[in-house]
Design a protein around this motif. Structure first.
Motif, mmCIF file in Angstrom:
data_model
loop_
_atom_site.group_PDB
_atom_site.id
_atom_site.type_symbol
_atom_site.label_atom_id
_atom_site.label_comp_id
_atom_site.label_asym_id
_atom_site.label_seq_id
_atom_site.Cartn_x
_atom_site.Cartn_y
_atom_site.Cartn_z
ATOM 1 N N SER A 1 5.844 0.371 -16.252
ATOM 2 C CA SER A 1 6.481 0.270 -17.555
ATOM 3 C C SER A 1 7.936 0.674 -17.416
ATOM 4 N N ASN A 2 8.774 -0.189 -17.903
ATOM 5 C CA ASN A 2 10.173 0.190 -17.955
ATOM 6 C C ASN A 2 10.391 0.862 -19.289
ATOM 7 N N SER A 3 11.285 1.803 -19.318
ATOM 8 C CA SER A 3 11.490 2.414 -20.615
ATOM 9 C C SER A 3 12.109 1.368 -21.534
ATOM 10 N N ARG B 1 5.669 -5.986 -10.274
ATOM 11 C CA ARG B 1 4.543 -5.840 -9.355
ATOM 12 C C ARG B 1 4.775 -6.678 -8.097
ATOM 13 N N PHE B 2 5.241 -7.919 -8.290
ATOM 14 C CA PHE B 2 5.551 -8.793 -7.163
ATOM 15 C C PHE B 2 6.641 -8.156 -6.296
ATOM 16 N N GLY B 3 7.665 -7.585 -6.964
ATOM 17 C CA GLY B 3 8.793 -6.983 -6.253
ATOM 18 C C GLY B 3 8.370 -5.804 -5.399
ATOM 19 N N ILE B 4 7.479 -4.988 -5.940
ATOM 20 C CA ILE B 4 7.013 -3.836 -5.163
ATOM 21 C C ILE B 4 6.268 -4.315 -3.926
ATOM 22 N N LYS B 5 5.499 -5.383 -4.095
ATOM 23 C CA LYS B 5 4.742 -5.937 -2.973
ATOM 24 C C LYS B 5 5.691 -6.508 -1.916
ATOM 25 N N GLU C 1 10.524 0.663 -5.775
ATOM 26 C CA GLU C 1 10.659 0.414 -7.201
ATOM 27 C C GLU C 1 12.075 0.031 -7.607
ATOM 28 N N ALA C 2 13.064 0.676 -6.986
ATOM 29 C CA ALA C 2 14.447 0.372 -7.355
ATOM 30 C C ALA C 2 14.745 -1.104 -7.093
ATOM 31 N N VAL D 1 0.838 -1.193 0.000
ATOM 32 C CA VAL D 1 0.000 0.000 0.000
ATOM 33 C C VAL D 1 0.874 1.244 0.000
ATOM 34 N N ALA D 2 1.916 1.211 0.827
ATOM 35 C CA ALA D 2 2.814 2.369 0.895
ATOM 36 C C ALA D 2 3.424 2.632 -0.472
ATOM 37 N N ALA D 3 3.791 1.538 -1.144
ATOM 38 C CA ALA D 3 4.423 1.701 -2.449
ATOM 39 C C ALA D 3 3.451 2.303 -3.449
#
Ligand SMILES: [Zn+2]
Lengths: 223, 225
Positions: B68-70, A73-77, A82-83, A20-22
């Motif tokens: 989306s990745n660039s 999407r899985f990674g953000i969760k 994002e990085a 959610v924070a992400a």
């Protein structure tokens, strides 16, 4: 006092908060995401096989296009930003490229195998973040290669098993192929005959010869 | 015969990689021994893969961050990855064995790379820690010799146990090789072993002795934890 159910609930809640924070930091996407590119393409499995067998870059590019947004999407969760989600794409897809030969279409869907690779990469990333210089544990916890244990059904004893492998390896090539096919891959003699392009009778006689030889070796070393 | 399995929500958390490392190791070690849970894990993995990668889940996630990745980054990454050599080194699967009370014990595969520290003994109890950094959790091998017991105690946090060899009994039942036991502060128990046993344990906190004179033993709680 931590009850098991509460504990799992806490874990889930923590994971939710992270995602959610992400999302909060982002603009909300209003486009319907259910477009054609989100269907699971039937070629996934073939692409993995092409990567494994001929290092096909085009097949890999297709895999990358399909999986990378979903890995993100899985990674953000799981990882919360994002990085790191991008890093997870890189780690996961690198392992898909390097380990494609471990994928076994008979043991499960391509998506299941890639999920395993992704979950393992994510787990090890989290451990790297939390505790520096740790060994990579994920592949020991969740093996990424499918046929690990069929041998144990035959021989319980590890030493015996190892010895048996050595004996089998010392057989002539033709006999070795039959023994491995029948006992390790659990193929039927008919399947094996087809695979090796010889009559079933030949399979039977090679197997008989091989087993006689193995019995002799075992007998000799057991006294 | 394995009678005690991780609950389904534990297996689900395990598959999605949300359990702490040490608890994951214990669950994996049970799964390695337990055909029933192997099937469960396979099923849950396929389900989670489907929800991570199939279109249905995209519907639920409308409103999530645009992803989306660039195009440039993507091609760079693909070039970089495909320049790498495949990882053909065979995976190390030889079992690791350790001596426990001068008998060899084969460790679960999940512990293949984790270093076991030296044994420390106390009466019929001995314990060796694993060198695994995992927040407040400690992972150990616990050996209780023939006829030994641990005085009645509760757990302040939780304790996960996998029986690797031998058997033991407590107020709640009989346990044999492969059994997975999760105890928390609500349980009080006194494990007793006739034939001796070796357990893989993870504790999140010291155990606490509850009865009479054995309360003097509370420092042992630290020891076992
Ligand atoms: Zn089980």
């Amino acid at each position: 006092m931590l009850r098991i159910d509460d504990y799992v609930e806490q874990l889930k809640a923590r994971a939710m908060q992270k995602s959610v924070a992400a999302i909060d930091k982002k603009e909300v996407c209003t486009i319907n995401a259910n477009t054609m590119e989100n269907q699971v393409p039937p070629e996934l499995s073939q692409w993995l096989v092409d990567v494994a067998n001929v290092r096909c870059k085009r097949a890999f590019t297709e895999l990358f296009r399909f999986f990378s947004p979903k890995i993100k999407r899985f990674g953000i969760k799981q990882l919360g930003n994002e990085a790191q989600a991008n890093e997870l794409i890189q780690d996961t897809m690198t392992n898909v490229w390097k380990k494609a030969h471990l994928y076994n279409a008979d043991k499960g869907a391509a998506t299941t195998w890639v999920y395993t690779i992704m979950r393992n990469a994510s787990f090890d990333m989290l451990r790297r973040i939390k505790s520096k210089g740790e060994v990579q544990l994920a592949d020991d916890i969740w093996p990424t290669f499918a046929d690990e244990q069929p041998e144990e059904v035959m021989f319980g004893d590890h030493l015996m098993e190892k010895q048996m492998f050595n004996y089998v390896d010392s057989l002539p090539e033709a006999q070795k192929a039959v023994v491995k096919g029948v006992y390790y891959q659990e193929l039927s003699q008919e399947q094996l005959a087809k695979q090796l392009g010889v009559p079933v009778g030949t399979i039977k006689s090679r197997l008989r010869l091989a087993l006689a030889k193995l019995k002799k070796q075992l007998g000799e070393s057991n006294d | 015969m394995i009678n005690h399995h991780p609950k389904n929500d534990i297996l689900t958390a395990f598959v999605s990689g949300q359990l702490p490392a040490s608890v994951s190791v214990v669950v994996a070690s049970h799964v390695e021994l337990c055909e029933h849970c192997q099937q469960q894990v396979e099923l849950i993995t396929a389900q989670q893969a489907a929800s991570a990668f199939n279109s249905a889940s995209d519907n639920e996630l409308i409103g999530e961050a645009p992803i989306s990745n660039s195009e440039i980054d993507e091609l760079d990454m693909i070039d970089m990855i495909t320049a790498l050599e495949p990882d053909t080194a065979s995976v190390e699967t030889a079992p690791v064995e350790v001596a426990v009370n001068s008998k060899l014990l084969t460790l679960p595969s999940a512990l293949r790379q984790v270093v076991l520290k030296e044994w420390q003994g106390l009466g019929k109890l001995s314990r060796a820690r694993f060198d695994l950094d995992d927040d407040e959790m400690r992972m150990s091998l616990l050996h209780i010799d023939k006829g030994g017991s641990v005085p009645t105690h509760t757990h302040k946090g939780f304790e996960v146990t996998l029986l690797l060899e031998g058997s033991f009994d407590d107020e709640m039942g009989h346990y044999s090789v492969g059994d997975f036991i999760w105890l928390d502060g609500e349980h009080t128990h006194q494990p007793v072993t006739q034939e001796g046993c070796v357990c893989l344990t993870v504790s999140s906190d010291a155990i606490h002795f509850t009865q009479g004179v054995s309360q003097i033993l509370n420092p042992i709680g630290r020891f076992i934890y």
